[in-house]
Design a protein around this motif. Structure first.
Motif, PDB file in Angstrom:
ATOM      1  N   GLU A   1       0.858  -1.180   0.000  1.00  0.00           N
ATOM      2  CA  GLU A   1       0.000   0.000   0.000  1.00  0.00           C
ATOM      3  C   GLU A   1       0.890   1.225   0.000  1.00  0.00           C
ATOM      4  O   GLU A   1       1.944   1.244   0.621  1.00  0.00           O
ATOM      5  N   PHE A   2       0.490   2.226  -0.735  1.00  0.00           N
ATOM      6  CA  PHE A   2       1.233   3.492  -0.797  1.00  0.00           C
ATOM      7  C   PHE A   2       0.189   4.586  -0.724  1.00  0.00           C
ATOM      8  O   PHE A   2      -0.612   4.733  -1.626  1.00  0.00           O
ATOM      9  N   LYS A   3       0.187   5.311   0.388  1.00  0.00           N
ATOM     10  CA  LYS A   3      -0.836   6.345   0.549  1.00  0.00           C
ATOM     11  C   LYS A   3      -0.181   7.704   0.701  1.00  0.00           C
ATOM     12  O   LYS A   3       0.870   7.824   1.318  1.00  0.00           O
ATOM     13  N   ILE A   4      -0.819   8.718   0.152  1.00  0.00           N
ATOM     14  CA  ILE A   4      -0.378  10.101   0.389  1.00  0.00           C
ATOM     15  C   ILE A   4      -1.570  10.883   0.908  1.00  0.00           C
ATOM     16  O   ILE A   4      -2.651  10.865   0.312  1.00  0.00           O
ATOM     17  N   ASP A   5      -1.356  11.514   2.040  1.00  0.00           N
ATOM     18  CA  ASP A   5      -2.397  12.365   2.607  1.00  0.00           C
ATOM     19  C   ASP A   5      -2.247  13.747   1.976  1.00  0.00           C
ATOM     20  O   ASP A   5      -1.397  14.536   2.388  1.00  0.00           O
ATOM     21  N   VAL A   6      -3.067  14.035   0.962  1.00  0.00           N
ATOM     22  CA  VAL A   6      -2.862  15.298   0.251  1.00  0.00           C
ATOM     23  C   VAL A   6      -3.319  16.498   1.058  1.00  0.00           C
ATOM     24  O   VAL A   6      -3.012  17.631   0.709  1.00  0.00           O
ATOM     25  N   SER A   7      -4.034  16.282   2.134  1.00  0.00           N
ATOM     26  CA  SER A   7      -4.363  17.433   2.976  1.00  0.00           C
ATOM     27  C   SER A   7      -3.154  17.853   3.805  1.00  0.00           C
ATOM     28  O   SER A   7      -3.132  18.947   4.346  1.00  0.00           O
ATOM     29  N   VAL A   8      -2.153  16.982   3.917  1.00  0.00           N
ATOM     30  CA  VAL A   8      -0.947  17.302   4.667  1.00  0.00           C
ATOM     31  C   VAL A   8       0.181  17.701   3.730  1.00  0.00           C
ATOM     32  O   VAL A   8       0.996  18.563   4.056  1.00  0.00           O
ATOM     33  N   CYS A   9       0.201  17.099   2.550  1.00  0.00           N
ATOM     34  CA  CYS A   9       1.285  17.344   1.587  1.00  0.00           C
ATOM     35  C   CYS A   9       1.424  18.836   1.306  1.00  0.00           C
ATOM     36  O   CYS A   9       0.443  19.543   1.128  1.00  0.00           O
ATOM     37  N   MET A  10       2.679  19.334   1.298  1.00  0.00           N
ATOM     38  CA  MET A  10       2.860  20.752   0.997  1.00  0.00           C
ATOM     39  C   MET A  10       3.564  20.967  -0.338  1.00  0.00           C
ATOM     40  O   MET A  10       4.156  22.009  -0.565  1.00  0.00           O
ATOM     41  N   SER A  11       3.535  19.972  -1.203  1.00  0.00           N
ATOM     42  CA  SER A  11       3.997  20.122  -2.587  1.00  0.00           C
ATOM     43  C   SER A  11       5.431  20.629  -2.681  1.00  0.00           C
ATOM     44  O   SER A  11       5.719  21.492  -3.492  1.00  0.00           O
ATOM     45  N   CYS A  12       6.318  20.108  -1.835  1.00  0.00           N
ATOM     46  CA  CYS A  12       7.670  20.666  -1.795  1.00  0.00           C
ATOM     47  C   CYS A  12       8.608  19.952  -2.738  1.00  0.00           C
ATOM     48  O   CYS A  12       9.715  20.409  -2.951  1.00  0.00           O
ATOM     49  N   GLN A  13       8.220  18.800  -3.251  1.00  0.00           N
ATOM     50  CA  GLN A  13       9.010  18.088  -4.248  1.00  0.00           C
ATOM     51  C   GLN A  13      10.225  17.374  -3.675  1.00  0.00           C
ATOM     52  O   GLN A  13      11.058  16.876  -4.441  1.00  0.00           O
ATOM     53  N   ILE A  14      10.357  17.299  -2.350  1.00  0.00           N
ATOM     54  CA  ILE A  14      11.543  16.643  -1.794  1.00  0.00           C
ATOM     55  C   ILE A  14      11.486  15.139  -2.040  1.00  0.00           C
ATOM     56  O   ILE A  14      12.508  14.503  -2.302  1.00  0.00           O
ATOM     57  N   CYS A  15      10.283  14.540  -2.046  1.00  0.00           N
ATOM     58  CA  CYS A  15      10.172  13.113  -2.339  1.00  0.00           C
ATOM     59  C   CYS A  15      10.704  12.813  -3.733  1.00  0.00           C
ATOM     60  O   CYS A  15      11.348  11.789  -3.964  1.00  0.00           O
ATOM     61  N   VAL A  16      10.436  13.728  -4.670  1.00  0.00           N
ATOM     62  CA  VAL A  16      10.902  13.535  -6.038  1.00  0.00           C
ATOM     63  C   VAL A  16      12.422  13.604  -6.096  1.00  0.00           C
ATOM     64  O   VAL A  16      13.081  12.838  -6.788  1.00  0.00           O
ATOM     65  N   GLU A  17      12.984  14.546  -5.325  1.00  0.00           N
ATOM     66  CA  GLU A  17      14.432  14.726  -5.382  1.00  0.00           C
ATOM     67  C   GLU A  17      15.186  13.553  -4.793  1.00  0.00           C
ATOM     68  O   GLU A  17      16.271  13.214  -5.253  1.00  0.00           O
ATOM     69  N   VAL A  18      14.633  12.940  -3.727  1.00  0.00           N
ATOM     70  CA  VAL A  18      15.389  11.892  -3.047  1.00  0.00           C
ATOM     71  C   VAL A  18      15.139  10.521  -3.650  1.00  0.00           C
ATOM     72  O   VAL A  18      15.878   9.591  -3.360  1.00  0.00           O
ATOM     73  N   CYS A  19      14.104  10.352  -4.485  1.00  0.00           N
ATOM     74  CA  CYS A  19      13.775   9.022  -5.000  1.00  0.00           C
ATOM     75  C   CYS A  19      14.869   8.539  -5.949  1.00  0.00           C
ATOM     76  O   CYS A  19      15.112   9.159  -6.985  1.00  0.00           O
ATOM     77  N   PRO A  20      15.539   7.414  -5.630  1.00  0.00           N
ATOM     78  CA  PRO A  20      16.605   6.953  -6.516  1.00  0.00           C
ATOM     79  C   PRO A  20      16.087   6.169  -7.716  1.00  0.00           C
ATOM     80  O   PRO A  20      16.860   5.796  -8.585  1.00  0.00           O
ATOM     81  N   PHE A  21      14.794   5.874  -7.764  1.00  0.00           N
ATOM     82  CA  PHE A  21      14.241   5.029  -8.824  1.00  0.00           C
ATOM     83  C   PHE A  21      13.364   5.813  -9.797  1.00  0.00           C
ATOM     84  O   PHE A  21      12.725   5.220 -10.642  1.00  0.00           O
ATOM     85  N   ASP A  22      13.300   7.124  -9.665  1.00  0.00           N
ATOM     86  CA  ASP A  22      12.439   7.972 -10.498  1.00  0.00           C
ATOM     87  C   ASP A  22      11.004   7.474 -10.485  1.00  0.00           C
ATOM     88  O   ASP A  22      10.321   7.455 -11.515  1.00  0.00           O
ATOM     89  N   ALA A  23      10.563   7.034  -9.325  1.00  0.00           N
ATOM     90  CA  ALA A  23       9.251   6.399  -9.233  1.00  0.00           C
ATOM     91  C   ALA A  23       8.158   7.381  -8.863  1.00  0.00           C
ATOM     92  O   ALA A  23       6.984   7.138  -9.115  1.00  0.00           O
ATOM     93  N   ILE A  24       8.526   8.493  -8.234  1.00  0.00           N
ATOM     94  CA  ILE A  24       7.512   9.455  -7.780  1.00  0.00           C
ATOM     95  C   ILE A  24       7.807  10.790  -8.445  1.00  0.00           C
ATOM     96  O   ILE A  24       8.959  11.203  -8.516  1.00  0.00           O
ATOM     97  N   LYS A  25       6.783  11.400  -9.011  1.00  0.00           N
ATOM     98  CA  LYS A  25       6.958  12.662  -9.728  1.00  0.00           C
ATOM     99  C   LYS A  25       5.822  13.595  -9.346  1.00  0.00           C
ATOM    100  O   LYS A  25       4.825  13.182  -8.756  1.00  0.00           O
ATOM    101  N   MET A  26       5.963  14.869  -9.740  1.00  0.00           N
ATOM    102  CA  MET A  26       4.939  15.841  -9.368  1.00  0.00           C
ATOM    103  C   MET A  26       3.906  15.986 -10.485  1.00  0.00           C
ATOM    104  O   MET A  26       4.249  16.109 -11.658  1.00  0.00           O
ATOM    105  N   ASP A  27       2.651  16.000 -10.085  1.00  0.00           N
ATOM    106  CA  ASP A  27       1.545  16.183 -11.019  1.00  0.00           C
ATOM    107  C   ASP A  27       1.271  17.681 -11.190  1.00  0.00           C
ATOM    108  O   ASP A  27       1.744  18.500 -10.397  1.00  0.00           O
ATOM    109  N   THR A  28       0.504  18.022 -12.211  1.00  0.00           N
ATOM    110  CA  THR A  28       0.139  19.425 -12.386  1.00  0.00           C
ATOM    111  C   THR A  28      -1.366  19.641 -12.257  1.00  0.00           C
ATOM    112  O   THR A  28      -1.832  20.762 -12.387  1.00  0.00           O
ATOM    113  N   ASP A  29      -2.100  18.582 -12.008  1.00  0.00           N
ATOM    114  CA  ASP A  29      -3.553  18.690 -11.920  1.00  0.00           C
ATOM    115  C   ASP A  29      -3.927  19.493 -10.673  1.00  0.00           C
ATOM    116  O   ASP A  29      -3.480  19.178  -9.575  1.00  0.00           O
ATOM    117  N   PHE A  30      -4.720  20.523 -10.847  1.00  0.00           N
ATOM    118  CA  PHE A  30      -5.063  21.348  -9.679  1.00  0.00           C
ATOM    119  C   PHE A  30      -6.556  21.366  -9.370  1.00  0.00           C
ATOM    120  O   PHE A  30      -6.967  21.944  -8.379  1.00  0.00           O
TER     121      PHE A  30
END
Lengths: 198, 386
Positions: free
Chosen positions: A99-128
């Motif tokens: 299971e992989f969950k993201i609480d988007v009410s907590v997420c602050m869209s900082c992109q640090i998860c994208v920067e640290v991911c060594p597998f290019d598995a998580i990226k930022m969406d643009t849907d608003f």
């Protein structure tokens, strides 16, 4: 002289008002739902999980290494690691997120998860356009909702996605010339996990 | 000798006891008053329409930034600094990055320094335009000047979005450089925006500078003396409006500010009008810096490749990094104990310290003047309360 300032100000206002009929740069408003501003490529909103191939759940690049969960500043990512290994899109056996969950009410869209991911598995969406009426279930996104295809990633961030694909292809080409010893690439892939799951 | 049961003297019960025709009225302005720029509250004691006492009360937006940062990795605090002064997230990033770089002894590559100057000066432009717009809004010029200011700010925010991915929460700086390089065509777009900016300033000044209402409302209002400004630790445009020549870009020459030709505008009177004018003049100087920086921008690395993203552990020690943010001296004080998390994290917010002399500027003025004096201080509650 009294009143000159007001007259000057009103002249400026009138120039802008009349000018908005003739000059594009004086008319800055966009009538939102009918027309939209051009999409900006670098824009980011919430993270999503990239998958390769046709099947979203089988093709996830995520190997649940917990790096993003640990580095996320507001701690909005929740991962359950699988106990077994499944072949990923390239056919290599990998752990996957049960299971992989993201609480988007907590997420602050900082992109640090994208920067640290060594597998290019998580990226930022643009849907608003994400408003919802259920503040509990609809704001805790499961992996089913987070998974988006690599084609979608190419569509929203073309330059970045092309660079990522080139990197991945280079990494695979580097691992490929040694098919005689299939143990080595597996060990190499597992190495970053060991250091971080401790 | 007085007895315990004796009633307190009448004069403290009611100020009207003295002369019979005045009575102090205590008014609580805020925290949801539209003119207080956020959730700021002022307890104002009024004698008729005149302010005789003003007590600022803040903390309504306190969100524990400093304590959270002590439980966060060094990099993890970077996006939180965006939320301090949400108008100028890039200068906040820079101040924090600068203090971590001082702490860990990281050298920033040339190109990254130029990118920092360019983005920070763009931030200053949009902050000062907004301040001027909001000040007019506080004065009752509802709409027009503020919308003109926002129209220009919009262009700069579009630049930020195409560079950093976000309009306000940029999260752009990294230790030892910047996060991303300029995308294709960005520099040309930025040059167009900056080249068009003086024209906007001309328009803005034609609209406002000689306006009698603006001059009547602001000249001689909220005077801050040089001595008080220095003693209270006021920094930024507030201090320079009082005539003190102190700008960290000239004093510290942090980054590469010693390479640019620009001047520091100074005020004579320290009133609201001077504070407004200082901002307009500073925007013109920022445009000069931007033109020079964009002309000289070199090629090269944007981040020191040796800086680690994960498991970043500076050696034990302490560091204070400060920059001239659009609001004043923004500093971050860090103590490291060698672990991935800072032992102590402290912010020196310019808005909060500039706010401490609010009562001195407001005494004897009307309530309507309090509103514009507060507007001219240029506060953002995200930074005051942290």
């Amino acid at each position: 002289m009294l009143g000159v300032g007001i007259l000057k100000g009103l002249t400026e206002t009138a120039r802008n008002f009349v000018g908005s009929y003739f000059r594009k740069d004086r008319l800055t408003t966009i009538q939102f739902p009918e027309e939209r501003a051009p999409r900006i490529e670098a824009s980011r909103n919430f993270p999503f999980l990239v998958y390769d191939g046709p099947d979203a759940m089988a093709g996830l690049r995520c190997v649940s290494c917990f790096i993003c969960e640990k580095e996320c500043p507001p701690k909005c990512i929740i991962i359950d690691k699988s106990t077994d290994k499944k072949p990923d899109a390239t056919g290599k056996l990998q752990f996957y997120p049960a299971e992989f969950k993201i609480d988007v009410s907590v997420c602050m869209s900082c992109q640090i998860c994208v920067e640290v991911c060594p597998f290019d598995a998580i990226k930022m969406d643009t849907d608003f356009e994400l408003s919802t009426q259920n503040r509990f279930d609809d704001l805790l996104w499961p992996k089913l909702r987070l998974a988006k295809s690599n084609e979608y990633y190419h569509e929203i961030h073309p330059t970045e996605a092309a660079a990522v694909d080139a990197d991945l292809a280079a990494a695979r080409a580097k691992a490929a010339p040694k098919p005689a010893a299939p143990v080595a690439p597996v060990a190499a892939a597992a190495a970053p996990e060991k250091g971080t799951t401790a | 000798m007085t007895t315990l049961a004796e009633a307190p003297p009448k004069s403290t019960l009611s100020p009207s006891a003295s002369n019979g025709d005045t009575q102090l009225l205590e008014v609580s302005m805020g925290p949801q008053h539209p003119s207080t720029h956020g959730v700021f509250r002022m307890d104002v004691s009024l004698d008729g329409e005149t302010v005789v006492k003003l007590k600022p009360i803040f903390g309504y937006l306190h969100r524990n930034h400093e304590k959270i940062a002590e439980n966060e990795t060094y990099l993890g605090s970077m996006p939180y600094t965006d939320r301090l002064d949400y108008f100028c997230s890039i200068t906040n990033n820079w101040a924090y990055a600068l203090s971590v770089e001082t702490l860990a002894g990281i050298v920033v590559p040339e190109r990254a320094e130029y990118l920092r100057v360019i983005t920070a000066e763009l931030t200053r432009l949009q902050n000062h335009t907004c301040l001027a717009g909001f000040l007019m809004q506080d004065m009752g010029a509802s709409g027009t000047p503020l919308m003109y200011a926002f129209r220009e700010r919009e262009k700069i925010l579009d630049l930020f979005e195409s560079l950093t991915g976000a309009r306000m929460m940029c999260n752009y700086m990294r230790f030892g450089g910047c996060r991303v390089d300029l995308p294709a065509g960005w520099l040309e777009q930025a040059k167009t925006v900056v080249a068009a900016f003086p024209k906007f300033l001309d328009e803005f000044e034609a609209l406002l500078n000689g306006n009698e209402i603006l001059m009547a409302r602001t000249q001689g209002v909220g005077v801050l003396s040089k001595e008080l400004a220095i003693n209270a630790g006021v920094t930024g445009p507030m201090l320079r409006a009082s005539g003190v020549n102190y700008d960290l870009r000239k004093v510290d020459k942090y980054g590469i500010y010693d390479r640019f030709q620009f001047r520091i505008p100074l005020g004579d009177h320290g009133d609201v009008y001077d504070r407004y004018m200082i901002r307009v003049l500073e925007m013109r100087e920022s445009v000069k810096i931007l033109e020079q920086a964009m002309r000289d921008l070199p090629e090269g690395l944007i981040q020191d490749p040796k800086t680690k993203v994960r498991n970043f552990k500076p050696k034990p020690g302490e560091a204070y990094g400060r920059i001239e943010s659009p609001k004043g001296e923004l500093g971050f004080y860090l103590v490291s104990d060698g672990t991935p998390r800072p032992y102590r994290f402290r912010v020196r917010p310019p808005s909060l310290i500039n706010l401490t002399i609010l009562e001195d500027m407001c005494l004897g003025r009307n309530v309507a003047d309090v509103v514009i004096i507060l507007g001219s201080v240029d506060i953002v509650m995200g930074e005051v309360d942290r």
